[in-house]
Design a protein around this motif. Structure first.
Motif, PDB file in Angstrom:
ATOM      1  N   ASN A 242     -40.518 -53.845  34.640  1.00 50.40           N
ATOM      2  CA  ASN A 242     -39.923 -54.940  33.520  1.00 50.40           C
ATOM      3  C   ASN A 242     -38.559 -54.815  33.197  1.00 50.40           C
ATOM      4  O   ASN A 242     -37.985 -55.314  32.240  1.00 50.40           O
ATOM      5  N   LYS A 243     -37.702 -54.424  34.422  1.00 50.85           N
ATOM      6  CA  LYS A 243     -36.226 -54.367  34.023  1.00 50.85           C
ATOM      7  C   LYS A 243     -35.524 -55.688  34.338  1.00 50.85           C
ATOM      8  O   LYS A 243     -34.443 -55.923  33.985  1.00 50.85           O
ATOM      9  N   ILE A 244     -36.221 -56.203  35.327  1.00 51.12           N
ATOM     10  CA  ILE A 244     -35.765 -57.428  35.657  1.00 51.12           C
ATOM     11  C   ILE A 244     -36.890 -58.524  36.054  1.00 51.12           C
ATOM     12  O   ILE A 244     -38.033 -58.074  36.136  1.00 51.12           O
ATOM     13  N   THR A 245     -36.638 -59.913  36.111  1.00 49.00           N
ATOM     14  CA  THR A 245     -37.589 -60.861  36.120  1.00 49.00           C
ATOM     15  C   THR A 245     -38.084 -61.045  37.513  1.00 49.00           C
ATOM     16  O   THR A 245     -37.395 -60.403  38.640  1.00 49.00           O
ATOM     17  N   GLU A 246     -39.381 -61.493  37.814  1.00 53.83           N
ATOM     18  CA  GLU A 246     -39.794 -61.785  39.143  1.00 53.83           C
ATOM     19  C   GLU A 246     -38.829 -62.830  40.045  1.00 53.83           C
ATOM     20  O   GLU A 246     -38.796 -62.558  41.056  1.00 53.83           O
ATOM     21  N   SER A 247     -38.380 -63.810  39.146  1.00 47.59           N
ATOM     22  CA  SER A 247     -37.510 -64.697  40.103  1.00 47.59           C
ATOM     23  C   SER A 247     -36.329 -64.064  40.587  1.00 47.59           C
ATOM     24  O   SER A 247     -35.778 -64.360  41.677  1.00 47.59           O
ATOM     25  N   TYR A 248     -35.934 -63.420  39.649  1.00 41.94           N
ATOM     26  CA  TYR A 248     -34.414 -62.539  39.927  1.00 41.94           C
ATOM     27  C   TYR A 248     -34.705 -61.323  41.248  1.00 41.94           C
ATOM     28  O   TYR A 248     -33.967 -61.549  42.064  1.00 41.94           O
ATOM     29  N   ALA A 249     -35.954 -60.947  41.119  1.00 45.99           N
ATOM     30  CA  ALA A 249     -36.362 -60.008  42.205  1.00 45.99           C
ATOM     31  C   ALA A 249     -36.447 -60.635  43.594  1.00 45.99           C
ATOM     32  O   ALA A 249     -35.945 -60.242  44.708  1.00 45.99           O
ATOM     33  N   GLN A 250     -37.151 -61.888  43.578  1.00 47.11           N
ATOM     34  CA  GLN A 250     -37.241 -62.602  44.692  1.00 47.11           C
ATOM     35  C   GLN A 250     -35.786 -63.037  45.053  1.00 47.11           C
ATOM     36  O   GLN A 250     -35.653 -62.794  46.343  1.00 47.11           O
ATOM     37  N   GLU A 251     -34.916 -63.405  44.402  1.00 41.83           N
ATOM     38  CA  GLU A 251     -33.822 -63.760  44.725  1.00 41.83           C
ATOM     39  C   GLU A 251     -32.785 -62.742  45.543  1.00 41.83           C
ATOM     40  O   GLU A 251     -32.285 -62.935  46.628  1.00 41.83           O
ATOM     41  N   LEU A 252     -33.089 -61.485  44.909  1.00 37.89           N
ATOM     42  CA  LEU A 252     -32.491 -60.233  45.473  1.00 37.89           C
ATOM     43  C   LEU A 252     -32.921 -59.911  46.790  1.00 37.89           C
ATOM     44  O   LEU A 252     -32.161 -59.722  47.598  1.00 37.89           O
ATOM     45  N   LYS A 253     -34.454 -59.949  46.903  1.00 38.02           N
ATOM     46  CA  LYS A 253     -34.970 -59.562  48.354  1.00 38.02           C
ATOM     47  C   LYS A 253     -34.639 -60.706  49.334  1.00 38.02           C
ATOM     48  O   LYS A 253     -34.471 -60.134  50.459  1.00 38.02           O
ATOM     49  N   ASN A 254     -34.346 -61.821  48.829  1.00 41.47           N
ATOM     50  CA  ASN A 254     -33.995 -62.984  50.047  1.00 41.47           C
ATOM     51  C   ASN A 254     -32.619 -62.670  50.462  1.00 41.47           C
ATOM     52  O   ASN A 254     -32.395 -62.781  51.581  1.00 41.47           O
ATOM     53  N   GLY A 255     -31.796 -62.145  49.472  1.00 39.36           N
ATOM     54  CA  GLY A 255     -30.488 -61.619  50.204  1.00 39.36           C
ATOM     55  C   GLY A 255     -30.530 -60.326  50.941  1.00 39.36           C
ATOM     56  O   GLY A 255     -29.540 -60.294  51.752  1.00 39.36           O
ATOM     57  N   VAL A 256     -31.536 -59.532  50.823  1.00 39.49           N
ATOM     58  CA  VAL A 256     -31.519 -58.324  51.652  1.00 39.49           C
ATOM     59  C   VAL A 256     -32.359 -58.757  52.978  1.00 39.49           C
ATOM     60  O   VAL A 256     -32.037 -58.348  54.014  1.00 39.49           O
ATOM     61  N   ASN A 257     -33.398 -59.408  52.981  1.00 39.75           N
ATOM     62  CA  ASN A 257     -34.337 -59.464  54.202  1.00 39.75           C
ATOM     63  C   ASN A 257     -33.660 -60.291  55.085  1.00 39.75           C
ATOM     64  O   ASN A 257     -32.874 -61.261  54.841  1.00 39.75           O
ATOM     65  N   GLY A 258     -33.539 -59.841  56.346  1.00 39.18           N
ATOM     66  CA  GLY A 258     -32.922 -60.544  57.539  1.00 39.18           C
ATOM     67  C   GLY A 258     -31.599 -60.229  57.885  1.00 39.18           C
ATOM     68  O   GLY A 258     -30.779 -60.837  58.640  1.00 39.18           O
ATOM     69  N   ARG A 259     -31.208 -59.085  56.908  1.00 35.13           N
ATOM     70  CA  ARG A 259     -29.924 -58.896  56.906  1.00 35.13           C
ATOM     71  C   ARG A 259     -29.715 -57.340  57.927  1.00 35.13           C
ATOM     72  O   ARG A 259     -30.749 -56.564  57.347  1.00 35.13           O
ATOM     73  N   ASP A 260     -28.728 -56.986  58.456  1.00 34.28           N
ATOM     74  CA  ASP A 260     -28.649 -55.709  58.969  1.00 34.28           C
ATOM     75  C   ASP A 260     -28.425 -54.844  57.844  1.00 34.28           C
ATOM     76  O   ASP A 260     -28.164 -55.184  56.895  1.00 34.28           O
ATOM     77  N   GLU A 261     -28.273 -53.466  58.152  1.00 28.48           N
ATOM     78  CA  GLU A 261     -28.067 -52.536  57.261  1.00 28.48           C
ATOM     79  C   GLU A 261     -26.612 -52.996  56.610  1.00 28.48           C
ATOM     80  O   GLU A 261     -25.757 -53.713  57.169  1.00 28.48           O
ATOM     81  N   PRO A 262     -26.255 -52.599  55.405  1.00 27.02           N
ATOM     82  CA  PRO A 262     -25.165 -52.701  54.684  1.00 27.02           C
ATOM     83  C   PRO A 262     -23.924 -52.493  55.579  1.00 27.02           C
ATOM     84  O   PRO A 262     -23.927 -51.492  56.168  1.00 27.02           O
TER      85      PRO A 262
END
Length: 247
Positions: free
Chosen positions: A209-229
């Motif tokens: 419960n450090k972050i909200t579910e909507s924020y978590a999903q937004e963050l995951k969308n930014g990571v998924n489909g991306r190559d390594e940093p």
């Protein structure tokens, strides 16, 4: 022939089962990025009060301080003991590289101030701007003056003493990197993180419960489909260059 150099990782985090299974803990993550043939790397779980012997720290060429769920401005007994160790390493001019919490606790150790980031959580990939003096410092390593790095933090270094130099900043954080003398350097981001570690941490933050579910999903969308940093090799050169005296 190996270098025979000796390094210690001051692990300030409790390794999750996932990171232990896949990487051998955060120690394994850092060894994977920084270690070279012939070197001796040891881990000290300082968050569990496991510290290097004071009589042996002079045998080390450098130390790396990891991230942590704890606050660098806290006063738990192990944090106070860590500050004492850092003062000793500073007096001996032994190389110390701090990452995230490690960056913040180094800032505190050299006389700066740390606390909650005024702009809130910073999670995901962020571009940082290196100062002109930093570009000159890392010129031999051919490091670009703008680097992307994974960030996962809600604390930051607020200010540093005049004897420290800010090496980089971003539009979210004023002190992304700093150095103190030639032997101490802090990096707010996580150059050691992979995408899967970041996704795992997002899940842990959501579960706690450090972050909200909507924020978590937004963050995951930014990571998924991306190559390594990006810039991972540049960060590796920068960190090993500092830690092993190649600058």
């Amino acid at each position: 022939m190996g270098s025979g150099k000796r390094f210690g990782v001051l692990n300030c985090a409790e390794d999750s089962d996932y990171v232990k299974k896949k990487y051998g803990g955060y120690f394994g993550v850092f060894v994977g990025m920084l270690a070279e043939e012939g070197e001796d790397w040891r881990v000290f779980r300082v968050a569990f009060d496991e510290f290097p012997d004071e009589n042996e720290i002079g045998n080390y060429d450098g130390f790396v301080i990891t991230g942590s769920c704890n606050d660098a401005h806290g006063n738990e007994p192990w944090i106070r003991r860590l500050l004492t160790l850092l003062a000793k390493l500073d007096s001996m001019k032994i190389k110390v590289l701090g990452i995230c919490f490690g960056h913040q606790i180094l800032g505190r150790a050299v006389g700066g101030k740390t606390g909650r980031a005024k702009s809130g959580w910073d999670i995901g990939l962020r571009t940082i701007q290196l100062s002109s003096s930093t570009s000159s410092l890392f010129n031999s390593l051919q490091i670009p003056n703008m680097l992307s790095v994974v960030e996962v933090h809600q604390d930051e270094v607020w200010e540093l003493p005049s004897t420290a130099e800010v090496l980089a900043w971003s539009n979210k954080t004023g002190i992304e990197m700093f150095r103190y003398g030639d032997h101490i350097m802090g990096i707010q981001g996580h150059p050691e993180y992979t995408n899967d570690i970041l996704l795992h941490l997002i899940d842990r933050l959501l579960l706690n419960n450090k972050i909200t579910e909507s924020y978590a999903q937004e963050l995951k969308n930014g990571v998924n489909g991306r190559d390594e940093p990006p810039n991972r090799e540049a960060w590796k050169k920068l960190c090993t260059g500092f830690l092993k005296g190649r600058l």
